[in-house]
Design a protein around this motif. Sequence first.
Motif, PDB file in Angstrom:
ATOM      1  N   UNK A  88      56.264  48.544 -37.221  1.00  0.00           N
ATOM      2  CA  UNK A  88      57.125  48.738 -36.055  1.00  0.00           C
ATOM      3  C   UNK A  88      57.074  50.181 -35.579  1.00  0.00           C
ATOM      4  N   UNK A  89      56.807  50.356 -34.293  1.00  0.00           N
ATOM      5  CA  UNK A  89      56.865  51.673 -33.659  1.00  0.00           C
ATOM      6  C   UNK A  89      57.969  51.646 -32.608  1.00  0.00           C
ATOM      7  N   UNK A  90      58.789  52.697 -32.602  1.00  0.00           N
ATOM      8  CA  UNK A  90      59.793  52.841 -31.551  1.00  0.00           C
ATOM      9  C   UNK A  90      59.202  53.731 -30.466  1.00  0.00           C
TER      10      UNK A  90
ATOM     11  N   UNK B 299      47.692  58.339 -20.795  1.00  0.00           N
ATOM     12  CA  UNK B 299      47.279  59.515 -21.571  1.00  0.00           C
ATOM     13  C   UNK B 299      48.184  59.840 -22.747  1.00  0.00           C
ATOM     14  N   UNK B 300      49.459  59.445 -22.663  1.00  0.00           N
ATOM     15  CA  UNK B 300      50.450  59.894 -23.646  1.00  0.00           C
ATOM     16  C   UNK B 300      51.190  58.726 -24.274  1.00  0.00           C
ATOM     17  N   UNK B 301      51.527  58.920 -25.539  1.00  0.00           N
ATOM     18  CA  UNK B 301      52.411  58.007 -26.256  1.00  0.00           C
ATOM     19  C   UNK B 301      53.445  58.870 -26.956  1.00  0.00           C
ATOM     20  N   UNK B 302      54.721  58.578 -26.715  1.00  0.00           N
ATOM     21  CA  UNK B 302      55.800  59.329 -27.356  1.00  0.00           C
ATOM     22  C   UNK B 302      56.617  58.344 -28.176  1.00  0.00           C
ATOM     23  N   UNK B 303      56.772  58.646 -29.473  1.00  0.00           N
ATOM     24  CA  UNK B 303      57.446  57.718 -30.385  1.00  0.00           C
ATOM     25  C   UNK B 303      58.560  58.417 -31.135  1.00  0.00           C
ATOM     26  N   UNK B 304      59.457  57.608 -31.689  1.00  0.00           N
ATOM     27  CA  UNK B 304      60.526  58.077 -32.568  1.00  0.00           C
ATOM     28  C   UNK B 304      60.073  57.851 -34.009  1.00  0.00           C
ATOM     29  N   UNK B 305      59.728  58.935 -34.689  1.00  0.00           N
ATOM     30  CA  UNK B 305      59.288  58.828 -36.088  1.00  0.00           C
ATOM     31  C   UNK B 305      60.503  58.762 -37.010  1.00  0.00           C
ATOM     32  N   UNK B 306      60.475  57.835 -37.922  1.00  0.00           N
ATOM     33  CA  UNK B 306      61.567  57.706 -38.885  1.00  0.00           C
ATOM     34  C   UNK B 306      61.429  58.738 -39.998  1.00  0.00           C
ATOM     35  N   UNK B 307      62.544  59.210 -40.506  1.00  0.00           N
ATOM     36  CA  UNK B 307      62.527  60.134 -41.641  1.00  0.00           C
ATOM     37  C   UNK B 307      61.869  59.454 -42.831  1.00  0.00           C
ATOM     38  N   UNK B 308      61.000  60.186 -43.522  1.00  0.00           N
ATOM     39  CA  UNK B 308      60.299  59.651 -44.679  1.00  0.00           C
ATOM     40  C   UNK B 308      58.886  59.206 -44.363  1.00  0.00           C
ATOM     41  N   UNK B 309      58.569  59.053 -43.082  1.00  0.00           N
ATOM     42  CA  UNK B 309      57.211  58.665 -42.692  1.00  0.00           C
ATOM     43  C   UNK B 309      56.340  59.907 -42.535  1.00  0.00           C
TER      44      UNK B 309
ATOM     45  N   UNK C 117      49.945  54.052 -35.258  1.00  0.00           N
ATOM     46  CA  UNK C 117      49.594  54.229 -33.845  1.00  0.00           C
ATOM     47  C   UNK C 117      48.195  53.689 -33.577  1.00  0.00           C
ATOM     48  N   UNK C 118      47.267  53.917 -34.504  1.00  0.00           N
ATOM     49  CA  UNK C 118      45.922  53.365 -34.331  1.00  0.00           C
ATOM     50  C   UNK C 118      45.984  51.839 -34.264  1.00  0.00           C
ATOM     51  N   UNK C 119      46.793  51.237 -35.120  1.00  0.00           N
ATOM     52  CA  UNK C 119      46.958  49.787 -35.078  1.00  0.00           C
ATOM     53  C   UNK C 119      47.533  49.328 -33.753  1.00  0.00           C
ATOM     54  N   UNK C 120      48.501  50.056 -33.237  1.00  0.00           N
ATOM     55  CA  UNK C 120      49.102  49.715 -31.950  1.00  0.00           C
ATOM     56  C   UNK C 120      48.074  49.815 -30.821  1.00  0.00           C
ATOM     57  N   UNK C 121      47.281  50.882 -30.826  1.00  0.00           N
ATOM     58  CA  UNK C 121      46.258  51.050 -29.792  1.00  0.00           C
ATOM     59  C   UNK C 121      45.221  49.933 -29.874  1.00  0.00           C
ATOM     60  N   UNK C 122      44.824  49.601 -31.089  1.00  0.00           N
ATOM     61  CA  UNK C 122      43.841  48.520 -31.287  1.00  0.00           C
ATOM     62  C   UNK C 122      44.373  47.201 -30.741  1.00  0.00           C
TER      63      UNK C 122
END
Length: 289
Positions: free
Chosen positions: A75-77, A84-94, A111-116
């Motif tokens: 899961x990506x938030x 050109x850009x992807x901005x995500x909310x990274x969880x603490x511990x990742x 993110x690579x999985x999401x792009x794929x």
Amino acid sequence: MEYTWINSESDQTIKKILLANGISQRLLSQIRRGEGDLLVGEKYRKLTTMVAHGQAVTLRLPDENNEEIAIAHGTLTILYEDSNWLIVDKKAGMTTVPGPSNRETTLVNYVKGYLFDSGATDLVPHIITRLDRFTSGIVLIAKNRIAQGMIEKVEYKNFEKYYLAVVEGDLPSEHALINKPIGKRDANIRREVMATGQSAVTEYWVKKRLGNNSLVLVKLHTGRTHQIRVHFSEIGFPLLGDKLYDGNIEKIARQALHAFKLKFLDPFTKKYIEVECGLPEDMQCLLEK
């Protein structure tokens, strides 16, 4: 991947046109080595080719993929996305990028999985605003190397990075600037304030007083490693949960630091992109105690 620019000036070389549009010297070096094509109209040209006013220059690069970076699905938030850009909310511990201890479940892998899965052909995420493993919040990612090179040329004054942090103690000033150089000794991961360090400037505002602690909004004017953590520890108000910099670890299991807001000038559109990201649950709990 390809981008096209129109020469709005008098006759000039392709190199000057690319530089004027934010293409980095590093990418120009790759083009010289044959890692891409330059076209004026339908004809292949070199960096030294002269281009007339009004003519179009196209830069065409091969798709990127690093086979050593594993694809992972999770899961990506997503806070913002365009071509050109992807901005995500990274969880603490990742962890942000793959390393010796983790090569498969980092933010870059997801993110690579999401792009794929999205059908992208460029599969190398370029991290622009990297966060420590236990810092949560906004991470900016360039989807291709043209975007990466162009954003790296954006002046720091056109980047605004704000954090929320909970520090030990009741800060005496509602607003202050911490201007103390930061460096490190030998191979120690811990940074410290030292006369021979790099210039480091942190600005803060007290948003809420929590008895013996303070919630602060922090703006970075420079981007040194561990800058916020080092500066608040140096002035005697370490972040809660920050074991490395002597913070109290009883109330939260990681440093109470969250990348809250990002504003930057998009070098493609010349317009600002701005996103915010609310506090995660563990830091919200600190405000309720």
